[in-house]
Design a protein around this motif. Structure first.
Motif, short mmCIF file in Angstrom:
data_model
loop_
_atom_site.label_atom_id
_atom_site.label_comp_id
_atom_site.label_asym_id
_atom_site.label_seq_id
_atom_site.Cartn_x
_atom_site.Cartn_y
_atom_site.Cartn_z
N PRO A 1 32.73 -25.74 -5.06
CA PRO A 1 32.00 -26.86 -4.47
C PRO A 1 31.42 -27.78 -5.53
CG PRO A 1 30.67 -24.86 -4.41
CD PRO A 1 32.02 -24.45 -4.91
N GLY A 2 31.62 -29.08 -5.36
CA GLY A 2 30.99 -30.07 -6.22
C GLY A 2 31.54 -30.16 -7.63
N LEU A 3 32.71 -29.59 -7.90
CA LEU A 3 33.32 -29.64 -9.24
C LEU A 3 34.70 -30.27 -9.13
CD1 LEU A 3 32.65 -26.22 -11.04
CD2 LEU A 3 31.72 -28.45 -11.63
N PHE A 4 34.94 -31.34 -9.90
CA PHE A 4 36.20 -32.06 -9.80
C PHE A 4 36.67 -32.50 -11.20
CE2 PHE A 4 33.52 -32.76 -6.15
CZ PHE A 4 34.33 -32.40 -5.09
N LEU A 5 37.97 -32.37 -11.45
CA LEU A 5 38.57 -32.84 -12.69
C LEU A 5 39.24 -34.17 -12.45
CD1 LEU A 5 40.13 -29.43 -13.77
CD2 LEU A 5 38.14 -30.52 -14.81
N ALA A 6 39.29 -35.00 -13.49
CA ALA A 6 39.89 -36.32 -13.33
C ALA A 6 40.37 -36.82 -14.69
CB ALA A 6 38.88 -37.30 -12.74
N ARG A 7 41.18 -37.87 -14.63
CA ARG A 7 41.61 -38.60 -15.81
C ARG A 7 41.20 -40.05 -15.65
NH1 ARG A 7 43.32 -35.78 -20.44
NH2 ARG A 7 43.85 -33.71 -19.66
N ALA A 8 40.47 -40.56 -16.64
CA ALA A 8 40.06 -41.96 -16.61
C ALA A 8 41.25 -42.85 -16.92
CB ALA A 8 38.94 -42.19 -17.63
#
Length: 418
Positions: free
Chosen positions: A159-166
């Motif tokens: 919950p509430g943890l997300f990975l991303a690429r700018a």
């Protein structure tokens, strides 16, 4: 001859004080906040291409990391074992413990494993050694969730943890919780931005492949999907599906990892309102009718695979044009997906993996370990690095039962390589 009466009193008082001090020291050592870092004692294992088939069974849910390790959680611990294709869980390769905080969730990108704790602390570990790479203060989780003994909720859907690429390809960690949402540089834990939002009237969706964080916001008026740039936290759009209402839910699809770097989403309104599928990119979402079906999965921006009457069918995500179907497999359901693989489960609990672009079969085998048999119902599932992990539940499934009744056996997680 004894001590004089006055001296006896002094000695008794001193002894009592020493006893209290000793107890205080022991209590402090036992209950004081602490963290224990147990690093790897051997070299980082090589990447593995496992043999196709059932790998083994595990008592807890694994997070596959860098094709080398399996990472697990306990109430106050995150730890890893190796190699990734070991039949059983073995002595930890490394371990990290905190007290008195509890684990909320774990994500991994490359060789960085980030754990989030009940007090909001973020701790990043180097998967190669188990050493702490950085620590940061994040927002505390919205609430303590009940996590069953496999820990799947903490590693397969944290919950509430997300990975991303700018946009510049920097790895970003987005964390949401009670005091808002924040973005951190995954490389060093530096906070990039912070936004105060009301978590009571918002629901996280996930991050997109184009570097945005999406959440459903119904704090004022009809619900909308709000998009923020993951590098700056700047809102980029507040989008409402046609015919939107005060109630709206959104589910990400076509993700690289759980709810992270996703190519699409599926929205649904109140009650029996039909679901709608959408492709997400730099601009507003565009309709993808092949994703309307609730169990459909998205691969890239073009292929949507769903199941109709037990038959897997691939369609062009945007137009709905059929690309292939496999009516020869018998009734199946989709249990998991990962880039280049769609994983199906037959009525006999055979795991069938297809190439989503062509429908060609990559592998097929029964999910059977030793004498465990196939008389179980599927629970939560996870797929990464060519592996599939699946909980096995006792039939009939009772979501309200305790863990002993809910799970089929003591080691309920089956791990397979496809």
């Amino acid at each position: 001859m004894g001590f004089p009466k006055g001296r006896r009193r002094v000695v008794a008082v001193v002894a009592a004080l020493l006893g209290v001090a000793t107890v205080a020291v022991v209590v402090h050592r036992v209950l004081a906040p602490a963290e224990i870092e147990t690093v790897a004692r051997t070299g980082y294992p090589p990447a593995i291409t496992p043999a196709v088939g059932v790998v083994g069974r595990l008592p807890v849910a694994p997070l596959m990391v860098d094709r080398r390790l399996r990472v697990y959680t306990a109430d106050r611990q995150v730890y890893a074992d190796q190699p990734a294709d070991r039949r059983y869980r073995v002595t930890p390769y490394w371990s990290y413990r905190r007290w008195p905080a509890r684990i909320s969730g774990v994500v991994a990108d490359g060789t960085t494993v980030v754990s989030r704790w009940s007090d909001g602390k973020l701790v990043a570990l180097d998967a190669r050694t188990g050493r702490v790479a950085w620590q940061a203060e994040g927002p505390a989780p919205d609430e303590d969730r009940a996590v069953r003994r496999t820990g799947a909720g903490a590693v397969w859907g944290p919950p509430g943890l997300f990975l991303a690429r700018a946009a510049d390809d920097r790895a970003v960690l987005v964390v949401s919780g009670q005091r808002g949402v924040r973005g951190f540089a995954l490389a060093d834990g530096r906070q990039l931005w912070s936004a105060e939002v009301d978590h009571r009237c918002r629901a996280d969706v996930g991050t997109t492949a184009t570097g945005q964080f999406a959440a459903v916001d119904h704090c004022a008026g009809p619900a909308v999907v709000e998009f923020r740039d993951v590098a700056t936290g700047t809102p980029t759009d507040r989008w409402q599906p046609p015919g939107g209402s005060a109630e709206l839910s959104a589910t990400p699809v076509g993700c690289v990892s759980p709810r992270s770097q996703c190519q699409g989403l599926r929205t649904a309104g109140p009650g029996d309102a039909p679901a709608r599928g959408w492709l997400v990119g730099a601009g507003p979402p565009t309709a993808a009718q092949a994703l309307d079906r609730a169990e459909s999965e998205l691969f890239g921006k073009r292929v949507a695979v769903g199941v109709a009457d037990g038959v897997p069918i691939a369609r062009d995500a945007r137009t709905g044009k059929e690309l292939w179907r496999r009516a020869d497999l018998g009734p199946v359901r989709i249990i998991a997906a990962q880039p280049g693989r769609v994983h199906l489960l037959s009525e006999r609990n055979d795991l069938i993996t297809l190439n989503p672009a062509t429908g060609a079969e990559r592998s097929r085998f029964p999910l059977k370990v030793g004498k465990d048999g196939l008389g179980w119902a599927p629970g939560l599932a996870y797929a990464a690095d060519g592996y599939v992990a699946l909980e096995r539940l006792r039939e009939p499934v009772d979501p309200d039962a305790d863990d002993q009744r809910y799970f089929k056996m003591a080691e309920p997680v089956v791990l397979a390589a496809t």
